[in-house]
Write a protein that holds these residues in place. Structure first.
Motif, PDB file in Angstrom:
ATOM      1  N   TYR A  59       0.825  -1.199   0.000  1.00  0.00           N
ATOM      2  CA  TYR A  59       0.000   0.000   0.000  1.00  0.00           C
ATOM      3  C   TYR A  59       0.865   1.257   0.000  1.00  0.00           C
ATOM      4  CZ  TYR A  59      -3.844  -3.064   1.411  1.00  0.00           C
ATOM      5  OH  TYR A  59      -4.790  -4.057   1.456  1.00  0.00           O
ATOM      6  N   ALA A  60       0.403   2.247  -0.716  1.00  0.00           N
ATOM      7  CA  ALA A  60       1.003   3.561  -0.580  1.00  0.00           C
ATOM      8  C   ALA A  60       0.701   4.086   0.821  1.00  0.00           C
ATOM      9  CB  ALA A  60       0.425   4.508  -1.628  1.00  0.00           C
ATOM     10  N   ASP A  61       1.545   4.956   1.303  1.00  0.00           N
ATOM     11  CA  ASP A  61       1.331   5.503   2.646  1.00  0.00           C
ATOM     12  C   ASP A  61      -0.044   6.158   2.770  1.00  0.00           C
ATOM     13  OD1 ASP A  61       4.779   6.583   3.240  1.00  0.00           O
ATOM     14  OD2 ASP A  61       3.798   4.628   3.451  1.00  0.00           O
ATOM     15  N   SER A  62      -0.498   6.771   1.706  1.00  0.00           N
ATOM     16  CA  SER A  62      -1.791   7.461   1.732  1.00  0.00           C
ATOM     17  C   SER A  62      -2.960   6.496   1.875  1.00  0.00           C
ATOM     18  CB  SER A  62      -1.966   8.288   0.461  1.00  0.00           C
ATOM     19  OG  SER A  62      -1.892   7.452  -0.683  1.00  0.00           O
ATOM     20  N   ALA A  63      -2.732   5.228   1.546  1.00  0.00           N
ATOM     21  CA  ALA A  63      -3.801   4.228   1.578  1.00  0.00           C
ATOM     22  C   ALA A  63      -3.760   3.331   2.821  1.00  0.00           C
ATOM     23  CB  ALA A  63      -3.726   3.356   0.330  1.00  0.00           C
ATOM     24  N   LYS A  64      -2.631   3.260   3.461  1.00  0.00           N
ATOM     25  CA  LYS A  64      -2.481   2.358   4.603  1.00  0.00           C
ATOM     26  C   LYS A  64      -3.478   2.682   5.702  1.00  0.00           C
ATOM     27  CE  LYS A  64       2.413   1.245   4.027  1.00  0.00           C
ATOM     28  NZ  LYS A  64       3.780   1.429   4.559  1.00  0.00           N
ATOM     29  N   GLY A  65      -4.133   1.627   6.189  1.00  0.00           N
ATOM     30  CA  GLY A  65      -5.081   1.789   7.276  1.00  0.00           C
ATOM     31  C   GLY A  65      -6.468   2.201   6.860  1.00  0.00           C
ATOM     32  N   ARG A  66      -6.623   2.621   5.600  1.00  0.00           N
ATOM     33  CA  ARG A  66      -7.937   3.040   5.120  1.00  0.00           C
ATOM     34  C   ARG A  66      -8.433   2.191   3.957  1.00  0.00           C
ATOM     35  NH1 ARG A  66      -8.625   8.021   2.911  1.00  0.00           N
ATOM     36  NH2 ARG A  66      -6.502   8.035   2.021  1.00  0.00           N
TER      37      ARG A  66
END
Length: 122
Positions: A59-66
């Motif tokens: 995952y890209a950092d912007s997508a992690k956790g979401r």
């Protein structure tokens, strides 16, 4: 491999969407699948990728956790579940395929779907 992405739409900030990408061809189950996005005036960027059997994800950092990427090889489909959406997630989302694992580079994905538009309102 031919790819068709769908499931985009307009959603309020904090909401959720699930994108799907249907693939044709017998080689789907052997392909790494990725999701990318392109916002207006910006370059296409990596969002997430999943290995051929779903055992590895990236995952890209912007997508992690979401965001969560998943696939169903029996249905030749890859999904992107997007939660807690933000206005900055607004973009056209593309699914893509490549033979091997380990790339976030647009040019290293050989097959692309037509894109589905996601708009997140504030």
């Amino acid at each position: 491999v031919q790819l068709q992405a769908f499931g985009g739409g307009l959603v309020q900030a904090g909401g959720s969407l699930r994108l799907s990408c249907a693939a044709s061809g017998r080689t789907f189950s052997s392909r790494v699948m990725g999701w990318f996005r392109q916002a207006p005036g910006k370059e296409r960027e990596f969002v997430a990728a999943i290995s051929w059997n779903g055992g590895s994800t990236d995952y890209a950092d912007s997508a992690k956790g979401r965001f969560t990427i998943s696939r169903d090889n029996a249905k030749n489909t890859v999904y992107l579940q997007m939660n807690s959406l933000k206005p900055e997630d607004t973009a056209v989302y593309y699914c893509a395929a490549r033979p091997g694992w380990g790339s976030r580079v647009v040019s290293e994905y050989a097959y692309w779907g037509q894109g589905t538009e996601v708009t997140v309102s504030s």
